[in-house]
Design an enzyme around this catalytic site. Structure first.
Site, mmCIF file in Angstrom:
data_model
loop_
_atom_site.group_PDB
_atom_site.id
_atom_site.type_symbol
_atom_site.label_atom_id
_atom_site.label_comp_id
_atom_site.label_asym_id
_atom_site.label_seq_id
_atom_site.Cartn_x
_atom_site.Cartn_y
_atom_site.Cartn_z
ATOM 1 N NE ARG A 189 -2.697 -0.019 14.400
ATOM 2 C CZ ARG A 189 -2.134 1.102 13.951
ATOM 3 N NH1 ARG A 189 -0.827 1.178 13.770
ATOM 4 N NH2 ARG A 189 -2.888 2.167 13.701
ATOM 5 C CB THR A 197 6.663 -0.015 11.075
ATOM 6 O OG1 THR A 197 6.419 -0.164 9.670
ATOM 7 C CG2 THR A 197 8.155 -0.065 11.341
ATOM 8 N N GLY A 224 0.851 -1.195 0.000
ATOM 9 C CA GLY A 224 0.000 0.000 0.000
ATOM 10 C C GLY A 224 0.882 1.239 0.000
ATOM 11 C CD GLU A 230 1.445 -0.693 20.200
ATOM 12 O OE1 GLU A 230 1.004 0.467 20.296
ATOM 13 O OE2 GLU A 230 1.914 -1.150 19.152
ATOM 14 C CG HIS A 259 2.646 2.641 17.789
ATOM 15 N ND1 HIS A 259 1.545 1.826 17.882
ATOM 16 C CD2 HIS A 259 2.563 3.228 16.569
ATOM 17 C CE1 HIS A 259 0.823 1.926 16.774
ATOM 18 N NE2 HIS A 259 1.426 2.786 15.963
HETATM 19 P P1 NAP Z 1 -2.699 1.132 2.887
HETATM 20 O O1 NAP Z 1 -2.252 2.125 1.876
HETATM 21 O O2 NAP Z 1 -4.167 0.854 3.037
HETATM 22 O O3 NAP Z 1 -1.913 -0.229 2.614
HETATM 23 C C1 NAP Z 1 -2.249 -1.445 3.202
HETATM 24 C C2 NAP Z 1 -1.840 -2.548 2.251
HETATM 25 O O4 NAP Z 1 -2.101 -3.814 2.877
HETATM 26 C C3 NAP Z 1 -2.649 -2.541 0.944
HETATM 27 O O5 NAP Z 1 -1.768 -2.811 -0.115
HETATM 28 C C4 NAP Z 1 -3.631 -3.681 1.135
HETATM 29 O O6 NAP Z 1 -3.992 -4.253 -0.102
HETATM 30 C C5 NAP Z 1 -2.784 -4.638 1.936
HETATM 31 N N1 NAP Z 1 -3.594 -5.627 2.649
HETATM 32 C C6 NAP Z 1 -4.768 -5.452 3.280
HETATM 33 N N2 NAP Z 1 -5.188 -6.615 3.809
HETATM 34 C C7 NAP Z 1 -4.261 -7.541 3.483
HETATM 35 C C8 NAP Z 1 -4.134 -8.924 3.728
HETATM 36 N N3 NAP Z 1 -5.079 -9.585 4.412
HETATM 37 N N4 NAP Z 1 -3.057 -9.571 3.261
HETATM 38 C C9 NAP Z 1 -2.103 -8.909 2.564
HETATM 39 N N5 NAP Z 1 -2.170 -7.585 2.279
HETATM 40 C C10 NAP Z 1 -3.240 -6.910 2.749
HETATM 41 O O7 NAP Z 1 -2.217 1.554 4.348
HETATM 42 P P2 NAP Z 1 -0.875 2.347 4.738
HETATM 43 O O8 NAP Z 1 -1.145 3.798 4.796
HETATM 44 O O9 NAP Z 1 0.243 1.839 3.928
HETATM 45 O O10 NAP Z 1 -0.718 1.844 6.259
HETATM 46 C C11 NAP Z 1 -0.560 0.466 6.550
HETATM 47 C C12 NAP Z 1 -0.691 0.204 8.041
HETATM 48 O O11 NAP Z 1 0.460 0.700 8.708
HETATM 49 C C13 NAP Z 1 -1.848 0.934 8.725
HETATM 50 O O12 NAP Z 1 -3.057 0.195 8.622
HETATM 51 C C14 NAP Z 1 -1.397 1.074 10.151
HETATM 52 O O13 NAP Z 1 -1.918 0.026 10.942
HETATM 53 C C15 NAP Z 1 0.115 0.952 10.064
HETATM 54 N N6 NAP Z 1 0.807 2.201 10.460
HETATM 55 C C16 NAP Z 1 1.638 2.176 11.542
HETATM 56 C C17 NAP Z 1 2.314 3.330 11.906
HETATM 57 C C18 NAP Z 1 3.234 3.358 13.085
HETATM 58 O O14 NAP Z 1 3.287 4.372 13.780
HETATM 59 N N7 NAP Z 1 4.007 2.320 13.343
HETATM 60 C C19 NAP Z 1 2.134 4.510 11.180
HETATM 61 C C20 NAP Z 1 1.304 4.487 10.088
HETATM 62 C C21 NAP Z 1 0.630 3.327 9.730
HETATM 63 P P3 NAP Z 1 -5.515 -4.405 -0.602
HETATM 64 O O15 NAP Z 1 -6.411 -3.747 0.399
HETATM 65 O O16 NAP Z 1 -5.499 -3.758 -1.944
HETATM 66 O O17 NAP Z 1 -5.717 -5.894 -0.661
#
Ligand code: NAP
Length: 323
Positions: free
Chosen positions: A236, A234, A153, A265, A284
């Protein structure tokens, strides 16, 4: 009179909200206990919350005047989206503005694990540095290594762009293959999960937490990984089974891991994970840069204001509410 609840001090200017409503800001460093949210929510028209707040079905039902829920995060696994949608309440989040900061932290962890930076710091401070040694704290090369991205993503793609600069082979997996033009631009190859596990030197997780991704990494997945592999998370904490991670690191089934997220957490100080030399843990802080947090707060406020005015949220998780 319109009432807003903000579940923590954001360190940002709230005058645009104060012009519209009375604003109740929870001032403690700790999040408001669930019981406090239950007491406050019946009187609230708009809620600005964080990933530390459990916004479940019962709470959403109690929020009789609730018109909008605005989360200051991109992930929203702490909110019962179906319950909000059933009540016609739009839920906002903050995608995009934190992508680079989170990819940077991912890269910092990956490099730190590969080159044993934290171990090296502990080694130096504890007085163990005696001389230059041919075999001291040997790590892994980046150039030519294979990076496996789980979830290509926004953040996964930003990590792929960083990996291009480090001359890595880049694999990715997900629920479906991405756009071929995007694959070409990023120099990435789509593979199934099993192949990614078996062939990657570094694996980095970028999916949301969902019932599908809960414990996506458990004993079976660690058994498939190379003994030299490094896992970065990074996304969840609950995407990785913490007990299986402990076993994999303790038994040297994999070489190392670096995680910004844990389950629960904060991590318990009694967790055996804290005893492992080959694990790096940060609290985090993926999006924790000054500018990124300012942008996230501004976006969350913009979502909140739109919801209060009955306008479409600029960044809405459940646009079905407008159908
Ligand atoms: P995003 O653009 O929605 O990307 C998520 C990716 O995961 C998409 O490519 C999605 O593909 C894929 N996905 C969803 N379900 C899946 C599954 N069951 N198996 C394999 N791939 C799957 O989100 P993002 O902005 O990159 O953020 C991703 C995550 O990072 C967030 O949801 C958040 O929990 C985490 N995050 C953590 C921090 C931190 O402080 N550590 C900061 C920001 C974000 P499709 O939906 O197209 O299948």
């Amino acid at each position: 009179m319109t009432h807003l609840l903000i579940t923590r001090q954001l360190g940002t200017d709230l005058s645009s909200l104060e012009a519209l409503a009375t604003v109740d800001v929870w001032a403690d460093r700790q999040p408001p206990p669930y019981e406090i949210l239950q007491q406050k929510i019946p009187h609230v028209d708009g809620l600005l919350c964080l990933l530390t707040d459990r916004i479940d079905q019962a709470l959403i039902h109690t929020g009789r005047s609730l018109k909008v829920i605005s989360q200051m995060a991109v992930g929203y696994d702490n909110i019962d989206i179906a319950a909000a949608t059933a009540r016609g309440i739009p839920v906002g989040h903050t995608p995009g503005v934190l992508t680079n900061a989170t990819a940077d932290l991912t890269w910092a962890l990956l490099m730190a694990a590969a080159r044993r930076i934290v171990e090296g710091d502990r080694f130096t401070r504890s007085g163990q540095w005696q001389t230059w040694e041919p075999n001291l704290l040997l790590g892994a090369d980046m150039a030519g290594a294979t990076l496996g991205i789980v979830g290509l993503g926004r953040i996964g793609q930003a990590v792929a762009r960083r990996a291009q600069g480090f001359e890595m082979q880049i694999l990715y997996t997900g629920r479906h293959r991405g756009d071929p033009a995007l694959e070409q631009a990023l120099g990435v190859e789509f593979v199934d999960f099993d192949r990614l596990l078996a062939t990657s030197d570094f694996i980095t997780i970028h999916t949301p937490l969902s019932p599908e991704t809960h414990h996506l990494f458990s004993d079976r997945q660690f058994e498939q990984m190379q003994s030299t592999a490094v896992l970065i998370n990074t996304a969840r904490g609950a995407i990785v089974d913490p007990e299986a991670l402990y076993r994999a690191l303790q038994n040297h089934q994999i070489a190392a891991a670096a995680i910004d997220v844990t389950d629960p957490e904060p991590i318990s100080m009694a967790s055996p994970l804290l005893e492992l030399e080959n694990l790096i843990i940060t609290p985090h802080i993926g999006s924790a840069s000054v500018q990124t947090r300012q942008k996230m707060a501004a976006m969350a406020i913009a979502n909140l204001i739109a919801g209060l005015k009955g306008e479409r949220l600029p960044y809405c998780v459940n646009p079905e509410v407008y159908a």
